[in-house]
Enzyme design. Sequence first.
Site, short mmCIF file in Angstrom:
data_model
loop_
_atom_site.label_atom_id
_atom_site.label_comp_id
_atom_site.label_asym_id
_atom_site.label_seq_id
_atom_site.Cartn_x
_atom_site.Cartn_y
_atom_site.Cartn_z
N HIS A 4 41.05 42.88 38.13
CA HIS A 4 39.82 42.12 37.28
C HIS A 4 39.39 40.85 38.74
O HIS A 4 38.59 41.12 38.92
CB HIS A 4 39.77 41.88 36.07
CG HIS A 4 39.17 41.28 35.22
ND1 HIS A 4 37.65 41.10 35.56
CD2 HIS A 4 38.68 40.18 33.92
CE1 HIS A 4 36.56 40.52 34.78
NE2 HIS A 4 37.45 39.78 34.25
N HIS A 8 32.00 49.99 40.84
CA HIS A 8 31.88 49.09 40.56
C HIS A 8 31.62 50.03 38.51
O HIS A 8 31.47 51.13 38.60
CB HIS A 8 31.14 48.13 39.64
CG HIS A 8 30.84 46.74 39.17
ND1 HIS A 8 30.86 47.54 37.39
CD2 HIS A 8 31.38 45.86 39.59
CE1 HIS A 8 30.91 45.46 37.16
NE2 HIS A 8 32.22 45.14 38.32
N ASP A 68 33.04 41.28 44.94
CA ASP A 68 33.83 40.91 45.62
C ASP A 68 34.22 40.72 47.13
O ASP A 68 34.93 40.60 47.48
CB ASP A 68 35.23 41.12 44.80
CG ASP A 68 35.52 41.34 43.94
OD1 ASP A 68 35.47 40.50 43.25
OD2 ASP A 68 35.47 42.04 42.39
#
Length: 452
Positions: free
Chosen positions: A291, A330, A386
Amino acid sequence: MANNNLTVTDSKTGKKYDVPKDMVLPDNLTVIDSRTGKEYPIPITNGTIKAIDLRQIKVSDDDFGMMTYDPAFMNTASCRSKITFIDGDKGILRYRGYPIEQLAEKSSYLEVAYLLIHGELPTELQLKEWVHNITFHTMLHENTKKFMDGFNPDAHPMGMLVSTIGALSTFYPDSRNIMDADSRKLQTFRLIGKMPTIAAYAYRHRLGLPYVYPDNDLSYTGNFLNMLYKMTELKYTPNPVLEKALDVLFILHADHEQNCSANAMRSIGSSQADPFVSTAGAAAALYGPLHGGANEQVLIMLNEIGSKAKIPEFIKRVKAGEVKLMGFGHRIYKNYDPRAKIIKETADQVFEVTGRNPLLDIAIELERIALEDDYFIKRKLYPNVDFYSGIIYQAMGFPSDAFTVLFAIPRTSGWIAQWQELLLDPEQKIARPRQVYIGSDTREYVPLKRRS
């Protein structure tokens, strides 16, 4: 007079009838149980059926009824929400209807926090009062500093953050009055205001540096940079480019629908726990590498690759299943993550101040190769938020294990919005998923000496 009837055609006879609108049945999903031959009409609302409606499907009267089995909630809606909208196929992210691109360009983090929690953008007066109230609550109780001093110097900053947020529950026992609107408002000010202070203290604790008190003349992100980096100067002046970049990153991380940590916040909050321990639980969920820790994994990957020349070999290993391509793909997005596009643009501005991070060249080339390769295109693996955020954070001087803390600070407003929506939703009860039991049937206890 307005016509309150609908014309309904009988498919068997072709005849048409005028029927009052309030008598027309809702859309249904018709389920035929092949075991019994019975037919069940299940009402459809907002493109969903209620799982509890499946309980009527039984083989016999003493049958518990049909349940759904959905590990990790891959296709189960746990709530109705007005906060965040995501269309993963089209790469769309909106807070309360506002496109993330517009908010990142034109808004500030605290204005976005107001939007998430209150549902509307603030007026000039409302924003001024909101900023003042949050700024007023940035200080930590001196005993909290003593609490943080008890951690080892090498303690992970997320561990310190989670523990300290939970400890704040003991400093503010009034936070248990969760059904009192004024109390919820006060805890909101406290949580959003104190989160950067806790994060900065955890950072300074690691370095053995004295804690820096908040400077409420500065912006939310400017003050955070002050508490991180101020040394002996009388007044810390944050670099405006870095201050703005951090504000944009905070906006992008403010909320993201029913992710793991938001689900944890709602699940804990459903027991009517106070917002501090609920937030601590959400932050603990964020702590995990799948996460909030994903951008740290991207940096580890880029460092392992080492140079652009080694990218083709790394891609081969990804396809062979030997390693993972971190920062790509994702659960929700099957298109380019809209946040990744904004971060990529922000990176250029940051590197003009900090100097170019050598890992950026590897990242850009890795992205270029992956986006041209059928293997990744077919699997809809695009860069996510990210992929570039860790490179920016590293360039700004943050250690990699602090990246998740930088995620938790802005996500606090999203967590509070989710928690408050849960409390005020009459359909919500204490979270208690069902299970499919696959263990042993009834067994007789065997005394210890008779067991083989």
